[in-house]
Design a protein around this motif. Sequence first.
Motif, mmCIF file in Angstrom:
data_model
loop_
_atom_site.group_PDB
_atom_site.id
_atom_site.type_symbol
_atom_site.label_atom_id
_atom_site.label_comp_id
_atom_site.label_asym_id
_atom_site.label_seq_id
_atom_site.Cartn_x
_atom_site.Cartn_y
_atom_site.Cartn_z
ATOM 1 N N PRO A 1 1.090 -33.164 9.607
ATOM 2 C CA PRO A 1 0.232 -33.849 8.626
ATOM 3 C C PRO A 1 -0.370 -32.874 7.614
ATOM 4 O O PRO A 1 -0.503 -33.199 6.431
ATOM 5 N N GLU A 2 -0.690 -31.689 8.060
ATOM 6 C CA GLU A 2 -1.291 -30.697 7.158
ATOM 7 C C GLU A 2 -0.294 -30.251 6.092
ATOM 8 O O GLU A 2 -0.650 -30.108 4.918
ATOM 9 N N SER A 3 0.953 -30.029 6.493
ATOM 10 C CA SER A 3 1.967 -29.614 5.540
ATOM 11 C C SER A 3 2.273 -30.734 4.548
ATOM 12 O O SER A 3 2.438 -30.489 3.353
ATOM 13 N N ARG A 4 2.341 -31.964 5.040
ATOM 14 C CA ARG A 4 2.561 -33.111 4.149
ATOM 15 C C ARG A 4 1.432 -33.219 3.128
ATOM 16 O O ARG A 4 1.668 -33.442 1.946
ATOM 17 N N GLU A 5 0.208 -33.072 3.606
ATOM 18 C CA GLU A 5 -0.956 -33.163 2.720
ATOM 19 C C GLU A 5 -0.928 -32.050 1.675
ATOM 20 O O GLU A 5 -1.210 -32.280 0.496
ATOM 21 N N ALA A 6 -0.570 -30.834 2.085
ATOM 22 C CA ALA A 6 -0.509 -29.717 1.149
ATOM 23 C C ALA A 6 0.541 -29.969 0.072
ATOM 24 O O ALA A 6 0.291 -29.737 -1.115
ATOM 25 N N MET A 7 1.724 -30.461 0.480
ATOM 26 C CA MET A 7 2.772 -30.756 -0.502
ATOM 27 C C MET A 7 2.330 -31.887 -1.423
ATOM 28 O O MET A 7 2.526 -31.818 -2.633
ATOM 29 N N TYR A 8 1.740 -32.922 -0.849
ATOM 30 C CA TYR A 8 1.266 -34.056 -1.639
ATOM 31 C C TYR A 8 0.277 -33.583 -2.717
ATOM 32 O O TYR A 8 0.404 -33.936 -3.890
ATOM 33 N N LEU A 9 -0.694 -32.775 -2.330
ATOM 34 C CA LEU A 9 -1.702 -32.312 -3.278
ATOM 35 C C LEU A 9 -1.099 -31.422 -4.355
ATOM 36 O O LEU A 9 -1.443 -31.539 -5.540
ATOM 37 N N GLU A 10 -0.194 -30.528 -3.957
ATOM 38 C CA GLU A 10 0.447 -29.636 -4.927
ATOM 39 C C GLU A 10 1.280 -30.439 -5.925
ATOM 40 O O GLU A 10 1.213 -30.217 -7.130
ATOM 41 N N LEU A 11 2.051 -31.375 -5.411
ATOM 42 C CA LEU A 11 2.899 -32.205 -6.260
ATOM 43 C C LEU A 11 2.061 -33.090 -7.176
ATOM 44 O O LEU A 11 2.351 -33.232 -8.369
ATOM 45 N N ARG A 12 1.004 -33.662 -6.639
ATOM 46 C CA ARG A 12 0.115 -34.528 -7.433
ATOM 47 C C ARG A 12 -0.535 -33.740 -8.573
ATOM 48 O O ARG A 12 -0.591 -34.216 -9.714
ATOM 49 N N ASP A 13 -1.014 -32.533 -8.285
ATOM 50 C CA ASP A 13 -1.605 -31.696 -9.334
ATOM 51 C C ASP A 13 -0.588 -31.367 -10.415
ATOM 52 O O ASP A 13 -0.892 -31.394 -11.609
ATOM 53 N N HIS B 1 9.472 -34.105 4.601
ATOM 54 C CA HIS B 1 9.026 -33.504 5.855
ATOM 55 C C HIS B 1 9.688 -34.093 7.098
ATOM 56 O O HIS B 1 9.770 -33.433 8.120
ATOM 57 N N ILE B 2 10.150 -35.330 7.014
ATOM 58 C CA ILE B 2 10.701 -35.995 8.198
ATOM 59 C C ILE B 2 11.865 -35.195 8.765
ATOM 60 O O ILE B 2 12.824 -34.875 8.073
ATOM 61 N N GLY B 3 11.757 -34.863 10.049
ATOM 62 C CA GLY B 3 12.818 -34.161 10.757
ATOM 63 C C GLY B 3 12.906 -32.672 10.475
ATOM 64 O O GLY B 3 13.792 -31.996 10.982
ATOM 65 N N ARG B 4 11.994 -32.148 9.674
ATOM 66 C CA ARG B 4 12.026 -30.718 9.359
ATOM 67 C C ARG B 4 11.154 -29.968 10.371
ATOM 68 O O ARG B 4 10.175 -30.509 10.892
ATOM 69 N N PRO B 5 11.470 -28.709 10.654
ATOM 70 C CA PRO B 5 10.691 -27.965 11.648
ATOM 71 C C PRO B 5 9.235 -27.725 11.229
ATOM 72 O O PRO B 5 8.367 -27.538 12.066
ATOM 73 N N GLU C 1 1.169 -18.949 1.600
ATOM 74 C CA GLU C 1 2.399 -18.845 2.382
ATOM 75 C C GLU C 1 2.839 -20.240 2.813
ATOM 76 O O GLU C 1 2.504 -20.722 3.876
ATOM 77 N N LYS C 2 3.597 -20.903 1.953
ATOM 78 C CA LYS C 2 4.052 -22.256 2.235
ATOM 79 C C LYS C 2 5.308 -22.211 3.101
ATOM 80 O O LYS C 2 6.125 -21.305 2.979
ATOM 81 N N LEU C 3 5.456 -23.232 3.932
ATOM 82 C CA LEU C 3 6.640 -23.347 4.772
ATOM 83 C C LEU C 3 7.728 -24.168 4.089
ATOM 84 O O LEU C 3 8.841 -24.224 4.575
ATOM 85 N N TYR C 4 7.419 -24.799 2.990
ATOM 86 C CA TYR C 4 8.364 -25.641 2.282
ATOM 87 C C TYR C 4 8.575 -25.096 0.876
ATOM 88 O O TYR C 4 7.769 -24.329 0.370
ATOM 89 N N MET C 5 9.684 -25.489 0.276
ATOM 90 C CA MET C 5 9.983 -25.122 -1.104
ATOM 91 C C MET C 5 9.994 -26.399 -1.935
ATOM 92 O O MET C 5 10.348 -27.465 -1.431
#
Length: 101
Positions: A77-89, A69-73, A35-39
């Motif tokens: 750090p956890e959400s940034r890390e999750a996006m970073y890892l998903e994008l990197r993979d 992530h900047i300025g988004r609700p 259940e991600k908060l970002y698309m």
Amino acid sequence: MESNSTRFGFLNAVGAKLKKMNDGVNLIIDNFNNEKLYMMDYVHILEQYKELGIGDIDEFCASYAFSMHIGRPYDSPESREAMYLELRDYLNSLKAKGEIK
């Protein structure tokens, strides 16, 4: 420029504190996988990578995750890390298939 496969990270700590934090982050990332908060718009990501980050996947992913992530609700750090890892993979899998440099 070739990637040296050194991970960027938004979470910094040492020793036992790092392990405790990583355990918490892994739990959060597991929840984000369900259940991600970002698309993520993969067409836009590929366009941006080809224009801005070709050759250095790690740096591109860290910058992209931070900027999205900047300025988004949902910014954390956890959400940034999750996006970073998903994008990197995702980008590393495309690179392994020879679809990107």
